[in-house]
Design an enzyme around this catalytic site. Structure first.
Site, mmCIF file in Angstrom:
data_model
loop_
_atom_site.group_PDB
_atom_site.id
_atom_site.type_symbol
_atom_site.label_atom_id
_atom_site.label_comp_id
_atom_site.label_asym_id
_atom_site.label_seq_id
_atom_site.Cartn_x
_atom_site.Cartn_y
_atom_site.Cartn_z
ATOM 1 N N GLY A 178 0.865 -1.154 0.167
ATOM 2 C CA GLY A 178 -0.100 -0.126 -0.038
ATOM 3 C C GLY A 178 0.804 1.250 -0.143
ATOM 4 C CE1 TYR A 179 0.187 7.500 2.662
ATOM 5 C CE2 TYR A 179 2.358 7.786 1.682
ATOM 6 C CZ TYR A 179 1.216 8.064 2.490
ATOM 7 O OH TYR A 179 1.044 9.461 2.710
ATOM 8 N N GLY B 283 5.786 4.240 -8.735
ATOM 9 C CA GLY B 283 6.551 3.066 -8.975
ATOM 10 C C GLY B 283 5.397 1.692 -8.889
ATOM 11 C CG HIS B 284 3.454 0.439 -5.400
ATOM 12 N ND1 HIS B 284 3.419 1.551 -4.551
ATOM 13 C CD2 HIS B 284 3.931 -0.595 -4.971
ATOM 14 C CE1 HIS B 284 4.248 1.215 -3.635
ATOM 15 N NE2 HIS B 284 4.468 -0.074 -3.504
ATOM 16 N N GLY C 96 9.128 -4.944 -8.282
ATOM 17 C CA GLY C 96 9.970 -3.763 -8.828
ATOM 18 C C GLY C 96 11.468 -3.959 -8.641
ATOM 19 C CB SER D 224 10.737 4.660 -1.572
ATOM 20 O OG SER D 224 10.635 3.928 -0.063
ATOM 21 N NE ARG E 105 10.404 1.311 5.352
ATOM 22 C CZ ARG E 105 10.359 -0.087 4.933
ATOM 23 N NH1 ARG E 105 10.633 -0.288 3.735
ATOM 24 N NH2 ARG E 105 9.852 -0.991 5.615
#
Ligand code: PAF
Length: 282
Positions: free
Chosen positions: A31-32, A36-37, A147, A185, A187
Site C-alpha cells: 500500500g501507500y 512505482g507501484h 520492482g 518509495s 518511505r
C-alpha cells in the site's frame, strides 16, 4: 474496480475470470501506492486480461525495531492509484485473514538472503517469501510483478518460484524515479525537507559508479569506493552497505565484468533508503 477483504472473495472472483478464459496478473504491495507501484500495475494491465493488487502491510517481514506500526497506510489514496492504473481488484486483507490463530508455517531460504539487506534484516525475507507464497496460492496468477528497486527481493522471489515450482512468471519492472533521481518509495514520506534534499545523492553516486564501469573500470572495490565517496558528501548519510555482487547469486564479486548488481542501503536520520543498478551481460 472492486475492493475485497477475504480470501474467499478473491478466489470466487478469480474463478469467474478463469471460467471466462481470462489471464490474471498479480501486483503484491504494502500500500501507500506511488508511481512505482502504478508502473507495476500498468505492466500487469498490459500483459494480462485482469489485474489483482494486494494491499497488505505484512507484519512477518518487519523486525521488532522496524517501522511496522508507523508504516504509512491510506486505502482511499491506494484505491485511486489502482483505479487510475486500470487494476480490477484490490485484495485488502486483515492480519487475522492472512495469519489466523495457530499460524506456524513459513517459507525460508538458505542462499541469497544472508547478505545485502538480509544482513541487517534477518527475518525479512522469510516474511516476504511466506506472504508472497500465500498470495500466489490465493490468487494463482499467470504473472506477478515486482520492482527492481528491491533487487534482492526480486532475485529471492525468482529463486523461490523456481525452487518450489510455483506455476507463474515473475516479472521484474525497472525503478521509477522522482525528477531529481530519488527512487520512488513509500518511505520517502518519512524524510524531513532537509533529508529529502540530500537523498538524491544515492542515485548520483550509483550513476558515478556505473559511468566508471562503462568507461572501463573492472575493479568492484574501486567502483564501490567511488559510490561510497559520493554518498559521504551528504552530511546526514549514514551508510549501511555499498556492495557489488554477482547478479546471478548475490555473492560479492571482485570484478565488474559479469552480470552485476550494485546496491546501496543508507540511513538518513531514521529513514533507511535503498537503491541500485543492474548490469546484465550474457
Ligand atoms: O515489496 C513489497 O512491498 C513487499 O515486500 C511485498 C512483496 C508486497 C511483500 O509484502
Amino acid at each position: 474496480m472492486k475492493i475485497v477483504t477475504t480470501i474467499k472473495e478473491v478466489r470466487e472472483q478469480v474463478a469467474q475470470w478463469r471460467a471466462e478464459g481470462l489471464t490474471v496478473g498479480l501486483v503484491p504491495t504494502m500500500g501507500y501506492l506511488h508511481e512505482g507501484h502504478q508502473s507495476l500495475m500498468q505492466h500487469s494491465v498490459h500483459d494480462n486480461d485482469r489485474t489483482v493488487v494486494s494491499d497488505f502491510v505484512n507484519p512477518t517481514q518487519f523486525g521488532p525495531d522496524e517501522d511496522y506500526e508507523s508504516y504509512p497506510r491510506d486505502i482511499q489514496h491506494d484505491a485511486k492509484k489502482c483505479d487510475e492504473a486500470g487494476a480490477d481488484l484490490i485484495f485488502l486483507p486483515s492480519v487475522e485473514e492472512m495469519y489466523p490463530g495457530g499460524f506456524c508455517s513459513f517459507v525460508d531460504m538458505n542462499g541469497l538472503t544472508k547478505g545485502l539487506c538480509g544482513a541487517s534484516r534477518p527475518i525479512h525475507f522469510r516474511g516476504v517469501c511466506t506472504v508472497v507464497t500465500k498470495l500466489f496460492n490465493i490468487v494463482q496468477p499467470d504473472r506477478a510483478y515486482f520492482g527492481q528497486k528491491d533487487a534482492q527481493q526480486l532475485s529471492v522471489i525468482r529463486r523461490m518460484a523456481t525452487d518450489l515450482n510455483q506455476n507463474l512468471k515473475i516479472i521484474g519492472v525497472p525503478i521509477v524515479r522522482e525528477e531529481d533521481g530519488l527512487a520512488k518509495s513509500s518511505r520517502n514520506t518519512y524524510l524531513t525537507p532537509e533529508l529529502r534534499a540530500e537523498a538524491p545523492v544515492l542515485n548520483r553516486a550509483l550513476q558515478k559508479g556505473k559511468a566508471a564501469i562503462e568507461a572501463g573500470e573492472t575493479s568492484s572495490e574501486i567502483v564501490r569506493q567511488i559510490i561510497t565517496d559520493e554518498i559521504n558528501t551528504a552530511p546526514n548519510a549514514d551508510i549501511e552497505y555499498v556492495e557489488i555482487v554477482d547478479w546471478n547469486n548475490l555473492e560479492p564479486t571482485p570484478s565488474t565484468e559479469g552480470s552485476i548488481l550494485a546496491a546501496v542501503a543508507v540511513r538518513f536520520g531514521t529513514t533507511r533508503l535503498i537503491d541500485n543498478f543492474i548490469i546484465e551481460r550474457d
